[in-house]
Design an enzyme around this catalytic site. Structure first.
Site, PDB file in Angstrom:
ATOM      1  N   GLY A  17       0.822  -1.215   0.000  1.00  0.00           N
ATOM      2  CA  GLY A  17       0.000   0.000   0.000  1.00  0.00           C
ATOM      3  C   GLY A  17       0.849   1.255   0.000  1.00  0.00           C
ATOM      4  O   GLY A  17       0.675   2.148  -0.850  1.00  0.00           O
ATOM      5  N   GLY A  73       8.056  -6.078   4.399  1.00  0.00           N
ATOM      6  CA  GLY A  73       7.912  -6.856   5.625  1.00  0.00           C
ATOM      7  C   GLY A  73       6.457  -7.072   5.942  1.00  0.00           C
ATOM      8  O   GLY A  73       5.558  -6.609   5.226  1.00  0.00           O
ATOM      9  N   TYR A 140       4.845  -7.818  15.987  1.00  0.00           N
ATOM     10  CA  TYR A 140       5.087  -6.867  14.900  1.00  0.00           C
ATOM     11  C   TYR A 140       5.792  -5.607  15.424  1.00  0.00           C
ATOM     12  O   TYR A 140       6.841  -5.193  14.900  1.00  0.00           O
ATOM     13  CB  TYR A 140       3.749  -6.518  14.230  1.00  0.00           C
ATOM     14  CG  TYR A 140       3.793  -5.307  13.349  1.00  0.00           C
ATOM     15  CD1 TYR A 140       4.542  -5.293  12.181  1.00  0.00           C
ATOM     16  CD2 TYR A 140       3.078  -4.151  13.686  1.00  0.00           C
ATOM     17  CE1 TYR A 140       4.595  -4.169  11.379  1.00  0.00           C
ATOM     18  CE2 TYR A 140       3.112  -3.026  12.891  1.00  0.00           C
ATOM     19  CZ  TYR A 140       3.882  -3.029  11.743  1.00  0.00           C
ATOM     20  OH  TYR A 140       3.936  -1.916  10.950  1.00  0.00           O
ATOM     21  N   ARG A 178      -9.160   7.479  15.855  1.00  0.00           N
ATOM     22  CA  ARG A 178      -7.734   7.385  16.224  1.00  0.00           C
ATOM     23  C   ARG A 178      -6.846   7.950  15.121  1.00  0.00           C
ATOM     24  O   ARG A 178      -5.849   8.641  15.385  1.00  0.00           O
ATOM     25  CB  ARG A 178      -7.370   5.918  16.493  1.00  0.00           C
ATOM     26  CG  ARG A 178      -5.885   5.666  16.635  1.00  0.00           C
ATOM     27  CD  ARG A 178      -5.575   4.215  16.939  1.00  0.00           C
ATOM     28  NE  ARG A 178      -4.158   3.946  16.887  1.00  0.00           N
ATOM     29  CZ  ARG A 178      -3.486   3.571  15.800  1.00  0.00           C
ATOM     30  NH1 ARG A 178      -4.121   3.373  14.650  1.00  0.00           N
ATOM     31  NH2 ARG A 178      -2.192   3.353  15.861  1.00  0.00           N
TER      32      ARG A 178
HETATM   33  P1  NAI Z   1       1.830  -3.711   3.009  1.00  0.00           P
HETATM   34  O1  NAI Z   1       1.555  -4.960   3.773  1.00  0.00           O
HETATM   35  O2  NAI Z   1       0.776  -3.175   2.129  1.00  0.00           O
HETATM   36  O3  NAI Z   1       3.145  -3.901   2.128  1.00  0.00           O
HETATM   37  C1  NAI Z   1       4.268  -4.644   2.576  1.00  0.00           C
HETATM   38  C2  NAI Z   1       4.961  -5.186   1.345  1.00  0.00           C
HETATM   39  O4  NAI Z   1       6.104  -5.939   1.780  1.00  0.00           O
HETATM   40  C3  NAI Z   1       4.078  -6.150   0.535  1.00  0.00           C
HETATM   41  O5  NAI Z   1       4.030  -5.740  -0.822  1.00  0.00           O
HETATM   42  C4  NAI Z   1       4.727  -7.490   0.696  1.00  0.00           C
HETATM   43  O6  NAI Z   1       4.635  -8.308  -0.460  1.00  0.00           O
HETATM   44  C5  NAI Z   1       6.177  -7.114   0.990  1.00  0.00           C
HETATM   45  N1  NAI Z   1       6.852  -8.145   1.766  1.00  0.00           N
HETATM   46  C6  NAI Z   1       6.418  -8.733   2.908  1.00  0.00           C
HETATM   47  N2  NAI Z   1       7.292  -9.658   3.319  1.00  0.00           N
HETATM   48  C7  NAI Z   1       8.304  -9.655   2.422  1.00  0.00           C
HETATM   49  C8  NAI Z   1       9.495 -10.413   2.292  1.00  0.00           C
HETATM   50  N3  NAI Z   1       9.815 -11.354   3.177  1.00  0.00           N
HETATM   51  N4  NAI Z   1      10.290 -10.176   1.228  1.00  0.00           N
HETATM   52  C9  NAI Z   1       9.966  -9.214   0.303  1.00  0.00           C
HETATM   53  N5  NAI Z   1       8.854  -8.482   0.372  1.00  0.00           N
HETATM   54  C10 NAI Z   1       8.024  -8.685   1.430  1.00  0.00           C
HETATM   55  O7  NAI Z   1       2.280  -2.639   4.101  1.00  0.00           O
HETATM   56  P2  NAI Z   1       2.295  -1.058   3.966  1.00  0.00           P
HETATM   57  O8  NAI Z   1       1.105  -0.509   4.606  1.00  0.00           O
HETATM   58  O9  NAI Z   1       2.612  -0.701   2.579  1.00  0.00           O
HETATM   59  O10 NAI Z   1       3.529  -0.708   4.902  1.00  0.00           O
HETATM   60  C11 NAI Z   1       4.840  -0.625   4.396  1.00  0.00           C
HETATM   61  C12 NAI Z   1       5.820  -0.607   5.562  1.00  0.00           C
HETATM   62  O11 NAI Z   1       5.543   0.495   6.402  1.00  0.00           O
HETATM   63  C13 NAI Z   1       5.763  -1.845   6.436  1.00  0.00           C
HETATM   64  O12 NAI Z   1       7.061  -2.154   6.880  1.00  0.00           O
HETATM   65  C14 NAI Z   1       4.903  -1.407   7.591  1.00  0.00           C
HETATM   66  O13 NAI Z   1       5.216  -2.132   8.764  1.00  0.00           O
HETATM   67  C15 NAI Z   1       5.290   0.055   7.714  1.00  0.00           C
HETATM   68  N6  NAI Z   1       4.233   0.859   8.298  1.00  0.00           N
HETATM   69  C16 NAI Z   1       3.134   1.181   7.539  1.00  0.00           C
HETATM   70  C17 NAI Z   1       2.134   1.948   8.064  1.00  0.00           C
HETATM   71  C18 NAI Z   1       0.972   2.403   7.244  1.00  0.00           C
HETATM   72  O14 NAI Z   1       0.180   3.192   7.738  1.00  0.00           O
HETATM   73  N7  NAI Z   1       0.829   1.964   6.003  1.00  0.00           N
HETATM   74  C19 NAI Z   1       2.181   2.379   9.474  1.00  0.00           C
HETATM   75  C20 NAI Z   1       3.378   1.993  10.177  1.00  0.00           C
HETATM   76  C21 NAI Z   1       4.367   1.267   9.587  1.00  0.00           C
HETATM   77  C1  15L Z   2       0.924  -0.076  11.172  1.00  0.00           C
HETATM   78  O1  15L Z   2       2.063  -0.265  11.618  1.00  0.00           O
HETATM   79  C2  15L Z   2       0.365  -0.879  10.072  1.00  0.00           C
HETATM   80  O2  15L Z   2       1.366  -1.343   9.186  1.00  0.00           O
HETATM   81  C3  15L Z   2      -0.706  -0.135   9.300  1.00  0.00           C
HETATM   82  O3  15L Z   2      -1.400  -1.063   8.470  1.00  0.00           O
HETATM   83  C4  15L Z   2      -1.704   0.544  10.240  1.00  0.00           C
HETATM   84  O4  15L Z   2      -2.405  -0.416  10.944  1.00  0.00           O
HETATM   85  C5  15L Z   2      -0.952   1.447  11.205  1.00  0.00           C
HETATM   86  O5  15L Z   2       0.124   0.777  11.843  1.00  0.00           O
HETATM   87  C6  15L Z   2      -1.836   2.031  12.308  1.00  0.00           C
HETATM   88  O6  15L Z   2      -1.417   2.043  13.463  1.00  0.00           O
HETATM   89  O7  15L Z   2      -2.914   2.525  11.986  1.00  0.00           O
END
Ligand code: NAI
Ligand code: 15L
Length: 271
Positions: A17, A73, A140, A178
């Protein structure tokens, strides 16, 4: 470092995302992105499709890049074994590849869930500083706490710089009460990543990642010190969300901590 703006940036997690949003927004800030994810990305034939466990693929991926934005991740709660492989070992593999290749700057997607069990401030309370003790709310969140410590080690031991961004919620719009406090608009996300890539001498710096929300819970001083100037505020979404869900209730355990429902009933990674 860096004296010059990095141009070629490895974006891990590019299919996700946030990765999809950043693929749209970061080129306008002057970056050429090299994409990496374990799933293929439609319309991106040059993207590297590999797992973070594949050290050879990571070595090739980091060769010749100026910096890395590490988003890949598991982004929700999962079993410890899954988190260990993807987030803990995977992030270690990425840093080792960066160190070997001489990549000087990583922007690490940490999370508010590294400090999720921190009591959320009530109106009038001081904002939560980045120095607040880590209080992960899940395995996580624990993996994000590990990532921040790993980043510190790679700076102290090897001179690899990192900005660890404790992202709140980065989605096109806030969808809960939130999120009015923790929302980071995608455009502000791109501004913050740009600042994290270009600020000089960051060593290992921890920042919160959010917009300049009226209902902010944490202190953006360290993010602003990088040159980040947030332009957005979630408040225009507040009336509708509060009318639908009501204000947060401090007596409700889901509302009492920064991590929200991750502290009581975390969403589980689907794979
Ligand atoms: P998401 O779940 O949409 O995307 C994560 C991507 O990492 C996926 O495309 C997945 O295929 C890839 N992935 C997972 N495991 C893998 C592996 N072992 N090897 C290679 N690729 C792998 O998550 P999102 O929302 O895009 O978040 C991105 C990063 O930001 C994550 O690390 C998440 O923890 C962090 N994050 C995101 C937040 C948000 O609001 N979107 C909030 C806080 C942290
Ligand atoms: C995160 O760390 C998650 O990756 C994201 O999907 C949301 O849940 C976000 O925190 C949150 O706290 O809203």
């Amino acid at each position: 470092m860096p004296a010059e703006k990095p141009r070629t940036v490895l974006l891990t997690g590019a299919a996700g995302g946030l990765g999809t949003l950043m693929r749209e927004l970061l080129p306008a800030h002057g970056y050429t992105l090299r994409l990496f994810d374990m799933v293929p990305i439609e319309g991106e034939p040059d993207a590297i499709t590999a797992d973070l466990g594949d050290r050879e693929a990571l070595r090739a991926a980091v060769t010749g890049v100026d910096a890395i934005i590490h988003l890949a991740g598991i982004s929700l709660e999962a079993s410890f074994d899954k988190i260990l492989r993807a987030n803990i070992e995977g992030t270690y593999n990425l840093y080792e590849a960066a160190r070997e290749a001489g990549v000087r700057r990583v922007v690490f997607a940490s999370s508010n869930h590294a400090v999720g069990f921190t009591q959320r401030p009530l109106p009038g309370d001081p904002l939560i500083p980045v120095e607040t003790p880590r209080r992960p709310d899940t395995f996580y969140g624990l993996s994000k706490s590990f990532g921040e410590d790993l980043a510190q080690l790679y700076w102290d031991l090897h001179g690899v710089e990192t900005v660890s961004v404790r992202i709140g919620s980065c989605f096109p719009e806030p969808t809960s009460v939130r999120m009015l406090s923790v929302w980071m608009s995608p455009a502000d996300g791109a501004r913050l990543f740009d600042a994290a890539l270009t600020a000089e001498n960051v060593g290992h710096t921890v920042v919160y990642g959010s917009s300049d929300n009226t209902r902010l819970w944490w202190d953006l001083t360290s993010a602003r010190a990088l040159g980040y100037e947030p332009q957005d505020d979630s408040e225009p979404y507040a009336a509708k969300l509060v009318a639908e869900h009501g204000e947060l209730d401090p007596a409700n355990p889901d509302h009492a901590h920064l991590g929200g429902h991750f502290c009581t009933n975390p969403p589980i990674w689907p794979h």
